[in-house]
Write an enzyme that holds these catalytic residues in place. Structure first.
Site, PDB file in Angstrom:
ATOM      1  N   ARG A  60       0.824  -1.219   0.000  1.00 29.89           N
ATOM      2  CA  ARG A  60       0.000   0.000   0.000  1.00 29.89           C
ATOM      3  C   ARG A  60       0.856   1.267   0.000  1.00 29.89           C
ATOM      4  NH1 ARG A  60      -3.111   2.690   4.380  1.00 29.89           N
ATOM      5  NH2 ARG A  60      -5.009   3.595   3.487  1.00 29.89           N
ATOM      6  N   HIS A  64       0.323   4.365  -2.522  1.00 35.43           N
ATOM      7  CA  HIS A  64       0.045   5.730  -2.076  1.00 35.43           C
ATOM      8  C   HIS A  64       1.161   6.700  -2.467  1.00 35.43           C
ATOM      9  CE1 HIS A  64      -3.396   5.271   1.048  1.00 35.43           C
ATOM     10  NE2 HIS A  64      -3.533   4.409   0.050  1.00 35.43           N
ATOM     11  N   ASN A  92      -3.604   8.809   4.611  1.00 38.34           N
ATOM     12  CA  ASN A  92      -2.443   8.225   5.277  1.00 38.34           C
ATOM     13  C   ASN A  92      -2.456   8.308   6.795  1.00 38.34           C
ATOM     14  OD1 ASN A  92      -1.260   7.564   2.794  1.00 38.34           O
ATOM     15  ND2 ASN A  92      -0.240   9.546   2.633  1.00 38.34           N
ATOM     16  N   HIS A 191      -6.508  -5.811  -2.387  1.00 40.10           N
ATOM     17  CA  HIS A 191      -7.345  -5.906  -1.186  1.00 40.10           C
ATOM     18  C   HIS A 191      -7.662  -7.351  -0.823  1.00 40.10           C
ATOM     19  CE1 HIS A 191      -8.962  -1.485  -1.342  1.00 40.10           C
ATOM     20  NE2 HIS A 191      -7.689  -1.574  -0.999  1.00 40.10           N
TER      21      HIS A 191
END
Length: 325
Positions: A60, A64, A92, A191
């Protein structure tokens, strides 16, 4: 003879590109730091063995980072001087994690090869290694990224897809980064591992439509179970598996869950309910794990190529949390 000349020419072009730092390539550190990949892989394995969730966290982090200013490790910078850290953004804050693991990896790599391997490349390799350790596909990671000299808090707040964004908003955020609808579906498959906080999906459990009606895109027995630890108020940070079937295994259960109305986030559910094209991809990936793995690897390489800093742009940070003095 002609084929030999063409081969030699291609090799020469590759060497020149490598020397100029103008392109990313998997062999970038083969001579300057040949042990880098092994050091990173070993450190990631140690971190994931200690906490299985870390695989999803490191994956992740790369995601990001790339959606804000490109894959330049800007997400790792702490606030200081003129820099306002991206760590405090809505996507975040109290959510992005794994920074200490990246610090440990960077320290080990610096010890072996000072001022050579960028934090951005470490993140890209750690994301791949995390995926493999969780049982997912592997891919050759193009390397040669350099690290940014600044961060973008506003970019982090605006560009990273959010759990409650509409289908079109998320697709637009992907397209703005050069990613398409296939990348949207396949990258969402990450996910299949990891967790989400109660605050990320609470609206699906309580009066989503504003008229008191439950969200029928979510299996109601599953929703009832979720409500036990995700109340109307409080418990914002309570964690839930994104994939309750095989929460630490990288597989295609995520897509099977969507078909069964057990996708946890709204941003997951809309892939199966709001667009015919994405619905078909969900069905294909649910039926064929290998197809999902192949596309996920392609999309990760594509995402890792979002406007990287190369050549003389940026720098190779000694410490990932701050720019070199």
């Amino acid at each position: 003879m002609a084929r030999t000349l063409i081969t030699m020419l291609m090799v020469l072009i590759s060497i020149l590109a490598l020397a100029n730092g103008s392109d990313l390539c998997p062999q970038f550190y083969d001579h300057s730091c040949p042990q880098a990949k092994d050091i990173i892989q070993s450190a990631v394995a140690k971190a994931v063995a200690k906490e299985a969730r870390m695989a999803a966290s490191l994956l992740r982090l790369h995601f990001h980072d790339c959606f804000v200013k490109g894959c330049d490790a800007s997400i790792l910078l702490d606030s200081g001087g003129s820099i306002i850290s991206e760590k405090g953004s809505v996507p975040n804050s109290n959510s992005a994690r794994g920074f200490e693991v990246i610090d440990e990896i960077k320290a080990a790599v610096e010890k072996a090869c000072p001022k050579t391997v960028s934090c951005a490349d470490i993140m890209a390799l750690a994301a791949r290694d995390s995926t493999v350790l969780a049982g997912g596909p592997s891919w050759e990671v193009p390397l040669g990224r350099r690290d940014s000299l600044g961060a973008s808090l506003s970019g982090s707040n605006q560009n990273i897809p959010a759990p409650n964004n509409t289908f079109q908003t998320i697709l637009t955020k992907f397209k703005l980064k050069g990613l398409d609808i296939v990348d949207f579906v396949s990258l969402s498959g990450c996910h299949t591992i990891g967790n989400a906080r109660c605050t990320s999906f609470r609206q699906r459990l309580y009066n989503k439509t504003g008229n008191g009606q439950p969200d029928f895109s979510l299996d109601q027995s599953y929703a009832t179970k979720l409500r036990q630890n995700c109340p109307r108020s409080g418990g914002d940070q309570n964690l839930f598996f994104l994939d309750p079937v095989s929460p630490t295994k990288f597989d295609n259960s995520y897509y099977k869950n969507l078909i069964a109305k057990r996708g946890l986030l709204s941003s997951d559910e809309i892939l199966f309910t709001q667009n015919q094209q994405t619905m078909e991809f969900v069905k294909k990936y649910a039926e064929n794990q290998e197809l999902f793995f192949q596309q996920f690897a392609k999309s990760m390489i594509k995402m890792g190529n979002i406007t990287p800093l190369t050549g003389k742009s940026g720098q190779i940070r000694k410490i990932c949390r701050k720019v070199n003095s």
